[in-house]
Every structure is written in C-alpha cells, then in structure tokens.
Motif scaffolding. Structure first.
Motif, PDB file in Angstrom:
ATOM      1  N   LEU A 206      81.440 -38.919 -11.338  1.00 20.91           N
ATOM      2  CA  LEU A 206      80.579 -38.579 -10.209  1.00 20.91           C
ATOM      3  C   LEU A 206      80.140 -39.873  -9.534  1.00 20.91           C
ATOM      4  O   LEU A 206      79.552 -40.744 -10.184  1.00 20.91           O
ATOM      5  CB  LEU A 206      79.359 -37.777 -10.682  1.00 20.91           C
ATOM      6  CG  LEU A 206      79.659 -36.400 -11.285  1.00 20.91           C
ATOM      7  CD1 LEU A 206      78.365 -35.753 -11.763  1.00 20.91           C
ATOM      8  CD2 LEU A 206      80.360 -35.504 -10.271  1.00 20.91           C
ATOM      9  N   TYR A 207      80.440 -39.945  -8.239  1.00 18.64           N
ATOM     10  CA  TYR A 207      80.115 -41.175  -7.486  1.00 18.64           C
ATOM     11  C   TYR A 207      78.756 -40.990  -6.840  1.00 18.64           C
ATOM     12  O   TYR A 207      78.537 -40.054  -6.061  1.00 18.64           O
ATOM     13  CB  TYR A 207      81.185 -41.447  -6.431  1.00 18.64           C
ATOM     14  CG  TYR A 207      81.115 -42.839  -5.857  1.00 18.64           C
ATOM     15  CD1 TYR A 207      81.958 -43.839  -6.300  1.00 18.64           C
ATOM     16  CD2 TYR A 207      80.190 -43.162  -4.864  1.00 18.64           C
ATOM     17  CE1 TYR A 207      81.901 -45.116  -5.787  1.00 18.64           C
ATOM     18  CE2 TYR A 207      80.101 -44.432  -4.355  1.00 18.64           C
ATOM     19  CZ  TYR A 207      80.966 -45.410  -4.816  1.00 18.64           C
ATOM     20  OH  TYR A 207      80.895 -46.684  -4.308  1.00 18.64           O
ATOM     21  N   LYS A 208      77.850 -41.900  -7.144  1.00 16.73           N
ATOM     22  CA  LYS A 208      76.501 -41.832  -6.598  1.00 16.73           C
ATOM     23  C   LYS A 208      76.228 -43.064  -5.747  1.00 16.73           C
ATOM     24  O   LYS A 208      76.546 -44.177  -6.143  1.00 16.73           O
ATOM     25  CB  LYS A 208      75.485 -41.761  -7.737  1.00 16.73           C
ATOM     26  CG  LYS A 208      74.035 -41.558  -7.273  1.00 16.73           C
ATOM     27  CD  LYS A 208      73.099 -41.449  -8.441  1.00 16.73           C
ATOM     28  CE  LYS A 208      71.657 -41.209  -7.990  1.00 16.73           C
ATOM     29  NZ  LYS A 208      70.721 -41.100  -9.133  1.00 16.73           N
ATOM     30  N   GLY A 209      75.628 -42.840  -4.592  1.00 16.15           N
ATOM     31  CA  GLY A 209      75.301 -43.970  -3.718  1.00 16.15           C
ATOM     32  C   GLY A 209      76.323 -44.127  -2.599  1.00 16.15           C
ATOM     33  O   GLY A 209      77.174 -43.269  -2.371  1.00 16.15           O
ATOM     34  N   PRO A 210      76.233 -45.235  -1.869  1.00 19.80           N
ATOM     35  CA  PRO A 210      77.129 -45.448  -0.729  1.00 19.80           C
ATOM     36  C   PRO A 210      78.582 -45.632  -1.184  1.00 19.80           C
ATOM     37  O   PRO A 210      78.850 -46.200  -2.250  1.00 19.80           O
ATOM     38  CB  PRO A 210      76.588 -46.724  -0.079  1.00 19.80           C
ATOM     39  CG  PRO A 210      75.857 -47.422  -1.168  1.00 19.80           C
ATOM     40  CD  PRO A 210      75.292 -46.349  -2.046  1.00 19.80           C
ATOM     41  N   LEU A 211      79.504 -45.128  -0.367  1.00 21.56           N
ATOM     42  CA  LEU A 211      80.937 -45.255  -0.659  1.00 21.56           C
ATOM     43  C   LEU A 211      81.410 -46.642  -0.233  1.00 21.56           C
ATOM     44  O   LEU A 211      81.926 -46.826   0.869  1.00 21.56           O
ATOM     45  CB  LEU A 211      81.719 -44.160   0.069  1.00 21.56           C
ATOM     46  CG  LEU A 211      81.537 -42.743  -0.478  1.00 21.56           C
ATOM     47  CD1 LEU A 211      82.143 -41.733   0.466  1.00 21.56           C
ATOM     48  CD2 LEU A 211      82.154 -42.612  -1.855  1.00 21.56           C
ATOM     49  N   LEU A 212      81.228 -47.588  -1.121  1.00 23.89           N
ATOM     50  CA  LEU A 212      81.598 -48.960  -0.819  1.00 23.89           C
ATOM     51  C   LEU A 212      83.077 -49.160  -1.112  1.00 23.89           C
ATOM     52  O   LEU A 212      83.615 -48.623  -2.085  1.00 23.89           O
ATOM     53  CB  LEU A 212      80.746 -49.937  -1.629  1.00 23.89           C
ATOM     54  CG  LEU A 212      79.235 -49.782  -1.454  1.00 23.89           C
ATOM     55  CD1 LEU A 212      78.499 -50.753  -2.359  1.00 23.89           C
ATOM     56  CD2 LEU A 212      78.836 -49.995  -0.007  1.00 23.89           C
TER      57      LEU A 212
END
Length: 608
Positions: free
Chosen positions: A580-586
């Motif tokens: 699960l990716y949390k935060g801005p899509l850097l």
C-alpha cells in the motif's frame, strides 16, 4: 502651500527652458539658411555674371578691331593665307554666341530694358550677311574687300554702344546685388543678435536648472540614506522580534507534541493538531516576513553548495505534501532522469519555493490532484556565477506545479506579473499572496523566473525556471541512487488502473522514465494483456467491476505484483495489494517500491 509654489516654479522653469530651446533652434537654423543663401546668390553669382558680361562684350569689341585691322592689311601683294579670314570671322561670331548663352546671356536680356540684346541681335545679323563676302575674300577675290571693311566700320558704333550699355547695366546690376547683400547682412546681424541674447538666457536658465537639479539630487541622496537607515532598523527589528517570538512558539509546539504521549482522546488530539498547525503557520509567516525584509534591504545571501538534485527535490515535495495535504488531494511528481545527478544550487531556498508553491496549490485545490514536473528548460542560462564557482557551467531547470483547483484570481495574477520592486507591494485582499510574492522574489534573486497562469481547463499552473551549476553532467539515471534501480526495472511491464486520465498519463511518464513499459493504463481491467505483466498500480478503484477483480486475481496468480494507493475505498482491492503506497507519488520513490517488490516475498500488504 510651499510645496505647491515649488511645483509651479518647476513647471514654469521647464516651460521657459523649452521655449528658449525652440527659439534657439529656429534662430540657428535661420542663420545657417541666410548664410548659405547670401553666399550662393551674392558672392558667386553676382561676381561671375558681372565679370563675364563685361569681359565678353570687350572681347567682342577687341575682336572686331582685330578683324578690321587684318582686312586692311590685305591687297594683291599680300593675299590672305588659307583659312585666316574664316578664322577671324569665326572668332568674332563666337564672341557673339558667348554673349547669348548661359547666365551672361540671361542677364543681357534684361540690360537696358532689352536694348542690349536687340543691338546684339542686330550686330549678329549684319555679320551673318557678310558671310558671302568673307568666303569670296578667302578665295583670294579682293574685289569687295573695301566694301567689307566699310560695312565693318559702320558696325563699330553699334558694337561700342553695346559695350557701353553692357558696362552700365552690369554696374547697375552689381550695385543692386550689393544692396540686397547689405540688407541680408543686416537681417543676419539682427538674427545673430537674437541668437546671442537667447543663448545667454538659455545658459542662465540651464544653470538655474542644474543648480535646482543638484539640490534635488542631494535631497534624494539624503532621503535614500534615511530610507536605508529605516530599512536596516526594520530588518534589525524583524530579526529581533523573530527570535523573540520563535522561542516561545517552539516551546508551545514541543509541549503539544509532548502532550500526545499522555494518552489523550480523539477530541484532545484534534485540539493539539490545531495548536501545532497554527504554531507552524505562524513560524513560517514570521520567516517569510523576515526573508522579504532581507530581500528589500539587500541583505539576503544565498548558500550555493553541491546536492543530489533528484533526492533533494523529492524530499521537498514529500515534506510539503505531508505537511499541507488533505486526504482528498493526490500529489504526483515526475523528474526527468536526464537532469544532472549532482548540482550546485541553494537547496534551502529551492525547498522554500517548492514548499510555498505546493502549499498554495493545496489551499486552492479542495479535491483532485497536484502534479509536479521537473525537467530541463530550453531557456538560456544567465552569465552570473556564484562567487565560489566563477567558471562553472550552468543549465536551466524547469519546475511546473499544476493543480486542478479553482484557479488564481486576476488580482493575484496581476501582482505576480508586475515588475519586482525593492519594496514589498500592496497585496490584494488575499492571505496567500505573501508566500507567492516571496517565491517570485527568491526566484529573481537566484537569477530565475516564476510565472503563473490559469489554463482554460481550470486550476492553476506555476512555472519556475532556475539555473543550476554542475562540473560534469552525469544524468540521474546514471547516478549511484538510480542506476541500479533503472537497470532492474528496464523492459518490465506495468499496468496502471486510474480513473483520472491526467494522473494515469503522469504515472506512465514515471514508469517509462524508469525503463518500464506501460501497455495499458485505464480505469477498468476488462481484459488481460498478452504481455507478461510484472507490476500493477491501482490508484483509483471506484470504477472497478467484478470482471476487473477476476482479471486482477488471474494476474496476481501469474506472479504480478500489485501496488495500491492507501486511500482506496474497496477492501478487496487492498486485499489483493502486495504493498500500500501512502503519501505523494514520487518518481524515484515509486521505483524503489517496485524494485523491493521484485526482490522480496510478501506475506501481507506493506505500507510505504
């Protein structure tokens, strides 16, 4: 009243100076014109006409005497030589022709009220009638010699009369021209007198203006010195107040963080969140005011040092997104991996600009997404170089921050497009203008430029262009942090499931920059691609149907790794996700997540 009198006096002096300059110019022009007219019409023309007319008439008289004298010496014992008679005759006729043509001929037409030209025509006609006799004598037939001599004697009174008339008329003409010259000279004398008087008056007025200007310059310098002193006092005051306010504010924020460890309920935690956010906002405002004051007083210094460009940019984006981001707004970034891996720039100021711009976008974007694209700019780098790196090469980077919010008002756009001034401007009635103006001032101080516009599609777009300095251009994709990452992901396939086309497009740019292929990016998975799919990114599952979940399960069973956004609404989507990716899509951060998925076995979903 005193200031009004000074203004009226200044206006009157300006008008008087302008009037005197006009008179001076016209007088000088008239003097030059009169000089050339007098020089051309009097000295040259009169002298030439006078001398030529008298000389030509005398030559006619002398030549007639010579011709008669030559004819008297002829007899049977002394016949004429071949061609002599015609020679003397032609010489005599040529003198008449000279008196008929040119400026002399034009003038002779008016001598003696036209009598001179009539006499000349009579003489010419009589001489032409003698041509048969001349030819006869030329052929040594002297029978009519005495008759020819007598006829020439009869013409002598007419020739003498013509010469006398020309002499008298030439003198009268020369006297007339001299009088005209004297009149012109008299006028020229008056004009020169006016010219001298005007020049003296103009000199006095200019000296008065110079003295007034010198006094005004001295007053302006004194006022500028006072302003500098006031600016220094203001800077010192702001620095002191900033230090005095920062200390208790830091204590308030630290105490609120300490209170979180005391087992508070949700309502109390929300109160602490408000306290921390308000304290942080106040600290940032104080810092912004201090920076603006330093810029206005030219006291702000830049600290240029080498940094890892991509890593520091992603840190700045992540910090701004985590501090300001409401859950409804997504943040994506794309970094052109051909940018220099190591660059020299002021990292803290660039971080400050990016933070303020992203924070501003959040305030105008209640929902949707914010994209940050960083790439090379086509603009020409400035000639300026940092003092520590005088010979270092430079390139321009472009940071484009675009949101899907309500856009920027016309008053703010006008403020951002107006010329930068040394003093802080009067902001429109908007609480966000201070940070934007500070960003623009910092960009200008760093020899860059910040522009903004609101596209017709909605939202706002900020374009920041700044110079960076580098010894060697080693691309990010070949640097230590990204080289192994790009190598491990190259030629692998990734599916992007995203409802927003613009977000899907930016995600595809991220994947392609890392070497991944994106055979499909859509909002639903109705069919399974023929290629082997290594990764699946799910950014929005609102439109996924049962068929999409069946196909997703098939891909997972064949070894596809699933990365899902942590804010997804469907629990079965999260159940399928390996991470699960949390935060801005850097950009690079997403690459690291995918790379870790390929080299680790996941028992349950992990969060990044």
């Amino acid at each position: 009243m005193k200031g009004l009198t000074k203004d009226v006096k200044s206006i009157m002096m300006k008008r008087l100076t302008s009037f005197l300059l006009v008179i001076f110019s016209f007088t000088l022009l008239a003097s030059v014109v009169l000089y050339f007219l007098a020089n051309s019409n009097s000295t040259k023309h009169v002298r030439t006409t006078y001398e030529s007319s008298i000389w030509s008439s005398l030559q006619l008289q002398v030549q007639s005497y010579r011709f008669v004298d030559y004819l008297k010496r002829l007899d049977k014992d002394n016949p004429p030589a071949a061609g002599d008679v015609l020679f003397y005759y032609d010489l005599l006729m040529s003198r008449i022709d000279l008196l008929k043509v040119g400026s002399v001929g034009n003038r002779i037409h008016y001598y003696g009220d036209g009598r001179s030209i009539r006499i000349l025509n009579f003489i010419s006609a009589e001489l032409e009638l003698l041509q048969p006799n001349i030819v006869q004598i030329e052929n040594n037939d002297l029978s009519n010699l005495n008759k020819l001599v007598n006829k020439l004697h009869l013409l002598e009174p007419q020739i003498n009369k013509f010469v006398s008339l020309v002499n008298q008329s030439s003198r009268a003409y020369s006297v007339e021209q001299r009088e005209q010259i004297l009149e012109e000279f008299q006028l020229f004398k008056y004009i020169m007198l006016i010219f001298i008087i005007n020049a003296i008056a103009l000199f006095l007025v200019l000296m008065t203006n110079i003295r007034s200007t010198r006094i005004a310059v001295m007053k302006a310098q004194e006022a500028e010195h006072q302003i500098e002193n006031i600016a220094q006092d203001k800077t010192h005051f702001l620095a002191t107040m900033s230090h005095e306010i920062n200390t208790p504010l830091d204590r308030v924020i630290n105490m609120s963080k300490l209170l979180r460890t005391k087992g508070l309920n949700n309502e109390q935690c929300q109160i602490l969140d408000t306290i921390e956010d308000s304290g942080t906002l106040l600290l940032n405002l104080i810092k912004d005011f201090s920076d603006l004051s330093d810029i206005a007083s030219d006291n702000l210094t830049l600290d240029y040092a080498p940094f890892s460009l991509a890593q520091e940019l992603e840190k700045s984006i992540k910090f701004a997104a985590m501090r300001s981001n409401p859950k409804a707004v997504r943040v994506l970034s794309y970094i052109d991996l051909t940018l220099p891996d190591q660059a020299i720039y002021d990292n803290s100021r660039l971080h400050q600009i990016i933070y303020n711009l992203i924070d501003n976008s959040f305030k105008f974007t209640p929902s949707g997404h914010i994209s940050i694209v960083i790439r090379m700019s086509q603009s020409k780098a400035p000639q300026w170089r940092p003092s520590l790196y005088p010979e270092i090469p430079a390139s321009m980077i472009q940071v484009v921050i675009k949101d899907t919010g309500i856009g920027i008002s016309e008053s703010i756009l006008e403020m951002l497009q107006s010329p930068l001034d040394s003093q802080v401007p009067n902001f429109p009635e908007n609480k966000y203008c201070l940070g934007l103006y500070l960003c623009r001032a910092l960009a200008h101080l760093m020899h860059g430029e910040l522009s903004c516009h609101s596209p017709e599609s909605g939202g706002s777009e900020f374009i920041l262009e700044l110079p960076i300095f580098h010894h060697q251009i080693t691309p990010i994709q070949e640097g230590k942090a990204a080289q192994a990452l790009v190598k491990s992901l190259t030629n692998k396939n990734m599916i992007i499931l995203e409802a927003s086309d613009s977000v899907a497009h930016l995600m595809a740019m991220q994947a392609n920059g890392l070497g991944l292929n994106t055979p499909l990016h859509t909002h639903m998975l109705n069919q399974i691609p023929e290629q082997k799919i290594h990764y699946i990114y799910i950014g929005d599952d609102a439109m996924l149907d049962d068929l999409s979940y069946i196909n997703l399960q098939k891909l997972v069973n064949t070894g596809s790794q699933v990365v899902a956004d942590s804010n997804l609404s469907q629990n079965r989507t999260k159940a399928l996700a390996h991470a699960l990716y949390k935060g801005p899509l850097l950009h690079l951060n997403m690459g690291h997540v995918l790379n870790e998925l390929a080299h680790q076995d996941f028992i349950s979903s992990q969060a990044y």
